[in-house]
Design a protein around this motif. Structure first.
Motif, PDB file in Angstrom:
ATOM      1  N   ARG A   1       0.820  -1.218   0.000  1.00 27.33           N
ATOM      2  CA  ARG A   1       0.000   0.000   0.000  1.00 27.33           C
ATOM      3  C   ARG A   1       0.850   1.264   0.000  1.00 27.33           C
ATOM      4  O   ARG A   1       0.456   2.273  -0.563  1.00 27.33           O
TER       5      ARG A   1
ATOM      6  N   ILE B   1       1.554   2.452  -3.581  1.00 25.88           N
ATOM      7  CA  ILE B   1       0.443   2.827  -4.451  1.00 25.88           C
ATOM      8  C   ILE B   1       0.426   4.346  -4.646  1.00 25.88           C
ATOM      9  O   ILE B   1       0.457   5.102  -3.685  1.00 25.88           O
TER      10      ILE B   1
ATOM     11  N   ILE C   1      -5.313   5.034  -7.645  1.00 24.58           N
ATOM     12  CA  ILE C   1      -6.263   3.970  -7.964  1.00 24.58           C
ATOM     13  C   ILE C   1      -7.443   4.599  -8.690  1.00 24.58           C
ATOM     14  O   ILE C   1      -8.020   5.574  -8.216  1.00 24.58           O
TER      15      ILE C   1
ATOM     16  N   ILE D   1      -4.586   0.165 -10.722  1.00 23.57           N
ATOM     17  CA  ILE D   1      -3.735   0.575  -9.614  1.00 23.57           C
ATOM     18  C   ILE D   1      -2.370   0.951 -10.170  1.00 23.57           C
ATOM     19  O   ILE D   1      -1.690   0.121 -10.781  1.00 23.57           O
TER      20      ILE D   1
ATOM     21  N   PHE E   1       1.358   1.908  -9.230  1.00 23.13           N
ATOM     22  CA  PHE E   1       2.226   1.722  -8.072  1.00 23.13           C
ATOM     23  C   PHE E   1       3.686   1.710  -8.504  1.00 23.13           C
ATOM     24  O   PHE E   1       4.005   1.542  -9.676  1.00 23.13           O
TER      25      PHE E   1
END
Length: 152
Positions: free
Chosen positions: A97, A100, A103, A119, A121
């Motif tokens: 997380r 990231i 999103i 997503i 990242f």
């Protein structure tokens, strides 16, 4: 505290520190993923098909078969566009997380595409990658499940 929802090919587990994608819904089985983190093999296959279609378009044009050569050309260029737009895609099953960046939820176009999460990242090499999580289609109660997954 884990949240989980159904995807096109399995389940997405949202944990406090990471997102894990599994085929069977059991987080411990994520190590058995055979696809890997790269889509290079798929892009090479699409590149070969695209090269064949473009060659067929050229060959058909030289023999005077203009309509079929236009069809081959359009299909070959469509595949080339797909390859170019997929270079930064990833198939990694685990996304931290903290890595990231963004999103996005993309709604389905009825009969053409599925609803999905994109997503963005940073991978272990520091490159920005995109992981697409396809949601179930309308045949598999997609609208109902998509509403539920948006709430999570």
């Amino acid at each position: 505290m884990e949240k989980q929802f159904k995807t096109k090919t399995g389940f997405c587990h949202i944990l406090p520190d990471k997102i894990i994608l599994t085929r069977d819904g059991i987080i411990g089985n994520v190590a058995k993923v055979a696809v890997g983190k790269s889509i290079t093999r798929v892009l090479i296959i699409y590149g070969g098909i695209s090269a064949f279609l473009l060659y067929s378009a050229f060959d058909s044009f030289q023999t005077g078969q203009v309509p079929i050569s236009i069809f081959y050309l359009i299909m070959g260029l469509f595949l080339m566009y797909g390859i170019c737009s997929s270079f930064n895609n990833s198939t990694t099953p685990i996304i931290e997380r903290k890595d990231i960046k963004n999103i996005k939820f993309k709604k389905a176009i009825l009969g053409i595409t599925r609803s999905r999460f994109e997503i963005h990242f940073r991978d272990e090499n520091g490159k920005i990658k995109k992981r697409i999580i396809m949601l179930p289609g309308s045949i598999h109660q997609g609208k109902k499940r998509n509403r539920n997954s948006q709430k999570k």
